[in-house]
Design an enzyme around this catalytic site. Structure first.
Site, PDB file in Angstrom:
ATOM      1  CG  PHE A 128      -1.771   1.220   1.435  1.00 20.21           C
ATOM      2  CD1 PHE A 128      -3.036   1.239   0.440  1.00 20.21           C
ATOM      3  CD2 PHE A 128      -1.190   2.331   1.970  1.00 20.21           C
ATOM      4  CE1 PHE A 128      -3.922   2.417   0.582  1.00 20.21           C
ATOM      5  CE2 PHE A 128      -2.189   3.487   1.955  1.00 20.21           C
ATOM      6  CZ  PHE A 128      -3.474   3.751   1.491  1.00 20.21           C
ATOM      7  CG  ASP A 169       5.567   3.375   1.846  1.00 21.77           C
ATOM      8  OD1 ASP A 169       5.880   4.198   2.985  1.00 21.77           O
ATOM      9  OD2 ASP A 169       4.835   3.449   1.073  1.00 21.77           O
ATOM     10  CE  LYS A 195      -0.609   5.489   7.920  1.00 19.19           C
ATOM     11  NZ  LYS A 195      -0.329   4.913   6.415  1.00 19.19           N
TER      12      LYS A 195
HETATM   13  C1  LIG Z   1      -0.475   5.291   5.216  1.00 24.03           C
HETATM   14  C2  LIG Z   1       0.556   4.969   3.987  1.00 24.03           C
HETATM   15  C3  LIG Z   1       0.558   5.623   2.956  1.00 24.03           C
HETATM   16  C4  LIG Z   1      -0.178   6.881   2.550  1.00 24.03           C
HETATM   17  O1  LIG Z   1       0.026   7.886   3.315  1.00 24.03           O
HETATM   18  P1  LIG Z   1      -1.132   9.092   3.483  1.00 24.03           P
HETATM   19  O2  LIG Z   1      -0.708   9.985   4.445  1.00 24.03           O
HETATM   20  O3  LIG Z   1      -2.572   8.494   3.961  1.00 24.03           O
HETATM   21  O4  LIG Z   1      -1.283   9.517   1.992  1.00 24.03           O
HETATM   22  C5  LIG Z   1       1.604   5.170   2.168  1.00 24.03           C
HETATM   23  N1  LIG Z   1       2.515   4.000   2.333  1.00 24.03           N
HETATM   24  C6  LIG Z   1       2.211   3.310   3.417  1.00 24.03           C
HETATM   25  C7  LIG Z   1       3.152   2.226   3.919  1.00 24.03           C
HETATM   26  C8  LIG Z   1       1.248   3.807   4.591  1.00 24.03           C
HETATM   27  O5  LIG Z   1       1.176   2.965   5.548  1.00 24.03           O
END
Ligand SMILES: *Cc1c(COP(=O)(O)O)cnc(C)c1O
Length: 400
Positions: free
Chosen positions: A133, A218, A252
């Site tokens: 994600f 990520d 986050k």
């Molecule tokens: C939450 C998340 C995103 C997206 O972040 P947003 O601030 O909601 O745009 C991208 N990658 C990972 C791994 C995430 O947990």
């Protein structure tokens, strides 16, 4: 009608229906606790989805934001500010290698920046993982595997190839000399806390570099102490040996709830953008940067050790119930599988019992509580856990 029901009705009348009906309407928070509109108290084991690292209303975060806003709130990127520069320097030093930072306001935007950065290699192909994600904007969505999220919005940008997560041979087969980057989460968060073998990231790095491709991690969910290390790729419980990513994206937890994101690129990758290649109005603003500096200070003050220790306690406690088949994760990013696909019922029963947990898939429960979670909060949750599973109708053995 309860006060919550009144707000819920107004919500439906005024907000787009992207999230479904809200599970609660919350009015205040303190530490790892929140209160709803009808005055009920909950232990917050989701922390705004791995965001509220310092919990709710942490005095040092409140002071940092207040003081910065009173001093200098927003200036645009025609100008620079000390908090922005200091934060970039701090993040680079935590990474432990030469790097440059681009600040954003969210995770998806950090990934958008990174996606654009990879185009500056002259290549366009990105290899990503199934179950991964990376956000909901068009570029980030192109990198995200879930069909239900993607399909309504196709065609999506890019030449994106999906491979099974944790599978080194699949990476070997997919990555070639046309590949700009290999993108992985060190632990898949939204998939329900899925942990790859400890040799996966080192192998991904080797394979990417053999083909002149970038390794892009990520760490939006896993970064900033979440797993008990500053970055998951530095956590020896998750990664054997050392990994030096070319790109790391963060968001986050970074500013403890104030919107922020960061795209960090190491070595020469940090110089791929030229003036005019990318931009943002809010990104790197002094308030968000000051908030992030406060988070880094407090986390550095013993929270990594606390996170690792308290996370291990929670994992052991949850695994003690035979209706839990597997508990995964490190620190305070914890996922578990139930014997039956009743995670939504478990989340609802937990909420009734005064605990906020998340059900990312029908079988899986995810916890990502504030790192300031106390032993008393953990005791309360673990002693309520068997009754929560009872109330949700999760039974031992029979796969109903
Ligand atoms: C939450 C998340 C995103 C997206 O972040 P947003 O601030 O909601 O745009 C991208 N990658 C990972 C791994 C995430 O947990």
């Amino acid at each position: 009608m309860s006060i919550t029901a009144g707000w819920t009705e107004r919500y439906a009348g005024a907000l787009m229906n992207t999230f479904g009906a809200p599970k609660l309407v919350l009015t205040k928070g303190e530490g790892a606790h929140v209160w709803d509109a009808d005055g009920r108290e909950y232990v917050d084991l989701l922390g705004g989805i791995a965001v509220n690292v310092l919990g709710h209303g942490h005095p040092r975060l409140v002071a940092a934001v207040t003081e910065q806003l009173q001093t200098l709130g927003h200036i645009s990127n025609f100008f620079a500010s000390a908090p922005q520069i200091e934060l970039a320097e701090r993040l680079v030093s935590l990474l432990g290698t030469d790097a440059h930072v681009f600040f954003t306001n969210s995770g998806a935007e950090a990934n958008e920046a990174a996606f654009k950065l990879t185009r500056r290699t002259g290549r366009t192909k990105i290899v990503v993982t199934e179950g991964g994600f990376h956000g909901r904007t068009m570029g980030a969505l192109a990198l995200t595997s879930k069909l239900a999220y993607r399909e309504p919005f196709e065609p999506l940008p890019g030449e994106v190839v999906f491979v099974p997560f944790g599978d080194v041979a699949a990476l070997e087969a997919a990555v070639d000399d046309a590949t700009a980057a290999v993108l992985v989460e060190p632990v898949q968060g939204e998939a329900g806390v899925v942990v790859p073998p400890t040799d996966y990231l080192p192998a991904a790095q080797r394979i990417a570099h053999e083909h002149g491709a970038l390794l892009w991690l990520d760490e939006i969910q896993t970064g900033i102490g979440r797993t008990g290390a500053w970055f998951a790729h530095q956590n020896p419980a998750l990664v054997s040996g050392s990994v030096v990513p070319d790109i790391v994206t963060l968001a986050k937890g970074l500013a403890g709830g104030i919107p922020i994101g960061a795209c960090i690129a190491t070595g020469g990758s940090g110089k791929l953008f030229d003036p005019g290649n990318h931009g943002t109005t809010f990104g790197g603003n002094p308030v968000a940067a000051a908030a992030a500096l406060a988070v880094l200070d407090v986390v550095a003050d013993g929270l990594l050790e606390h996170t690792a220790a308290i996370g291990a306690r929670i994992k052991a406690g949850l695994a003690a119930d035979p209706r839990v088949v597997e508990v995964r994760g490190e620190g305070l990013l914890i996922g578990l599988d139930l014997v039956q696909p009743k995670s939504a019922d478990v989340a609802a029963a937990a909420q009734d019992a005064g605990f906020i947990v998340n059900a990312p898939t029908p079988e899986r429960i995810r916890l990502a509580p504030p790192l300031v979670l106390t032993d008393a909060d953990v005791d309360a949750f673990l002693s309520a856990w068997p009754a929560i599973l009872d109330a949700a109708g999760v039974t031992e053995g029979a796969n109903s």
